[in-house]
Enzyme design. Structure first.
Site, short mmCIF file in Angstrom:
data_model
loop_
_atom_site.label_atom_id
_atom_site.label_comp_id
_atom_site.label_asym_id
_atom_site.label_seq_id
_atom_site.Cartn_x
_atom_site.Cartn_y
_atom_site.Cartn_z
N HIS A 1 0.64 -1.40 0.43
CA HIS A 1 0.31 -0.08 0.18
C HIS A 1 0.66 1.13 -0.21
O HIS A 1 1.87 1.69 0.35
CB HIS A 1 -1.10 -0.10 1.35
CG HIS A 1 -0.50 0.10 2.70
ND1 HIS A 1 -0.33 -0.72 2.95
CD2 HIS A 1 0.12 1.53 3.02
CE1 HIS A 1 0.64 -0.72 4.83
NE2 HIS A 1 0.99 0.71 4.66
N HIS B 1 4.57 7.56 1.94
CA HIS B 1 5.52 6.41 1.96
C HIS B 1 4.84 5.46 1.20
O HIS B 1 4.29 5.01 0.70
CB HIS B 1 5.74 5.95 3.80
CG HIS B 1 4.37 5.33 4.29
ND1 HIS B 1 3.66 5.40 5.41
CD2 HIS B 1 3.80 3.87 4.43
CE1 HIS B 1 2.51 4.68 5.44
NE2 HIS B 1 2.76 3.94 5.17
N HIS C 1 0.98 0.04 14.92
CA HIS C 1 -0.45 1.15 14.17
C HIS C 1 -1.27 0.63 15.06
O HIS C 1 -2.40 -0.50 14.29
CB HIS C 1 -0.30 0.91 13.28
CG HIS C 1 0.83 2.19 11.68
ND1 HIS C 1 1.55 2.64 12.34
CD2 HIS C 1 1.12 1.23 10.92
CE1 HIS C 1 1.98 3.24 10.81
NE2 HIS C 1 1.98 1.85 10.31
N TYR D 1 9.17 2.49 9.89
CA TYR D 1 9.04 3.22 8.88
C TYR D 1 10.60 3.66 8.71
O TYR D 1 10.95 4.11 9.36
CB TYR D 1 8.31 4.61 9.06
CG TYR D 1 6.75 4.78 9.33
CD1 TYR D 1 5.92 4.06 8.69
CD2 TYR D 1 6.36 5.82 10.17
CE1 TYR D 1 4.40 4.14 8.38
CE2 TYR D 1 4.65 5.62 9.48
CZ TYR D 1 3.97 4.76 9.18
OH TYR D 1 2.77 5.53 8.79
N GLU E 1 7.49 1.33 4.17
CA GLU E 1 7.51 0.60 5.47
C GLU E 1 7.72 -0.96 5.34
O GLU E 1 7.42 -1.04 4.49
CB GLU E 1 5.88 1.35 5.85
CG GLU E 1 4.85 0.73 7.12
CD GLU E 1 3.66 1.10 6.82
OE1 GLU E 1 3.08 1.32 5.95
OE2 GLU E 1 3.44 0.63 8.27
C1 M3P Z 1 -0.04 2.29 8.24
C2 M3P Z 1 0.26 3.13 7.43
C3 M3P Z 1 -0.91 5.47 11.10
C4 M3P Z 1 -1.82 4.51 10.97
C5 M3P Z 1 -1.43 3.92 9.29
C6 M3P Z 1 -1.63 2.87 9.48
C7 M3P Z 1 -0.35 6.42 10.12
O1 M3P Z 1 -0.31 1.15 7.40
O2 M3P Z 1 -0.12 3.59 6.48
O3 M3P Z 1 1.78 4.23 7.77
O4 M3P Z 1 -2.15 5.99 12.09
FE FE Z 2 2.01 2.18 6.03
#
Ligand code: M3P
Ligand code: FE
Length: 291
Positions: free
Chosen positions: A134, A196, A228, A237, A247
């Site tokens: 993603h 990312h 997360h 990250y 990531e």
């Molecule tokens: C993810 C991402 C956040 C959660 C992110 C989950 C940034 O996989 O897209 O990094 O709160």
């Molecule tokens: Fe992500």
């Protein structure tokens, strides 16, 4: 759910500052496999496991960032329904280029597709993710992008964050499958910014092994290893040599479209552990370091 319409992320093209340095990084640190170069000087990669000719493309440019992201649709008929021609390329309201494609050259992978073994030494070269998973993009008008992606392209909203003191959605996680997300956005005044690209790891152990490899090669890490709260994915990250964030991601929720979205507010993103379950802070780099 049956996967029809837009089925999955297919590829992403990033700009890098020094091509050969980046080829070395993505080959030996990430452990991607170079599958070709074209007359424009672009270099194509896939993960060891992926079947398609490429999922990740880089080209040299004076500034880092993302050129476009491509999603695979089920078949040519779907492309005709959505637009016309072999490839459909358009600009999202956030300023990002997105393309849809129906077919791509298939290379297969060294494990094969008949009585395959689960392991091959190629899997241990560098971080060696399973697949391109993603991307998170920053730009204006994320709610217009939401309307386009859900109403026209069949994505569903899995989670969102409201902006401080409002009910307005300022960050969105969207899926075209029952993954936690295939594409995510954060509202930002500058169009077309890149946060990312995420590569899927097979397990949490492989994420920790990725941390060891990052340490070995002196890769600059932004956040993690942690989890997360949003998506529940295990994560690191880190930055490539050009400052593009990547990531290494694992696990997470597998929401069905009928669940409806999970809602977070701004404090949920930070102190609530949305971004970082272990530290429960809104890391400043999350909002400010982009390419
Ligand atoms: C993810 C991402 C956040 C959660 C992110 C989950 C940034 O996989 O897209 O990094 O709160
Ligand atoms: Fe992500």
């Amino acid at each position: 759910m049956a996967l029809t319409g837009v089925t999955r992320p297919g590829h992403i093209q990033l700009r890098v500052l020094d091509l050969e340095e980046s080829v070395e990084f993505y080959t030996n640190v990430l452990g991607l496999v170079e599958t070709g170069r074209d007359t424009q000087g672009r270099v194509y990669f896939k993960t060891f496991e992926e079947r398609d000719h490429h999922s990740f493309i880089i080209r040299e440019a004076p500034e880092a960032g993302m050129d476009f992201i491509g999603f695979k649709v089920l078949n040519e008929a779907t492309l005709d329904l959505l637009e016309t021609g072999e490839r459909v390329r358009f600009t999202l309201p956030t300023g990002h280029e997105m393309e849809l494609f129906a077919t791509k050259t298939i290379l297969g992978n060294p494990l094969g597709d008949f009585n395959p073994k689960p392991y091959n030494p190629g899997l241990d070269h560098g971080i060696s993710p399973v697949r391109f998973d993603h991307a998170l993009l920053y730009g204006p008008n994320v709610n217009d992008a939401l309307a386009l992606l859900t109403d026209v392209l069949g994505f569903h909203l899995t989670e969102y964050v409201t902006l401080p003191e409002t009910d307005i959605k300022g960050a969105l996680w969207l899926a075209c499958s029952n993954k936690a997300h295939d594409l995510a956005f954060v509202e930002h005044p500058e169009p077309g910014r890149f946060h990312h690209v995420a590569f899927l790891m097979e397990s949490w152990e492989r994420v920790l092994r990725a941390a060891d490899i990052m340490s070995t090669y002196d890769v600059t890490v932004d956040i993690g290893p942690t989890r997360h709260g949003i998506t529940r994915g295990g994560t690191i990250y880190a930055w490539d040599p050009s400052g593009n964030r990547f990531e290494t991601f694992q696990g997470g929720l597998a929401p069905y479209p009928d669940w409806g979205p999970i809602r977070w507010d701004w404090s949920g993103l930070g102190e609530g552990g949305g971004l970082d379950v272990a530290k429960r802070v809104l890391h400043e780099t999350f909002l400010t370091v982009l390419t």
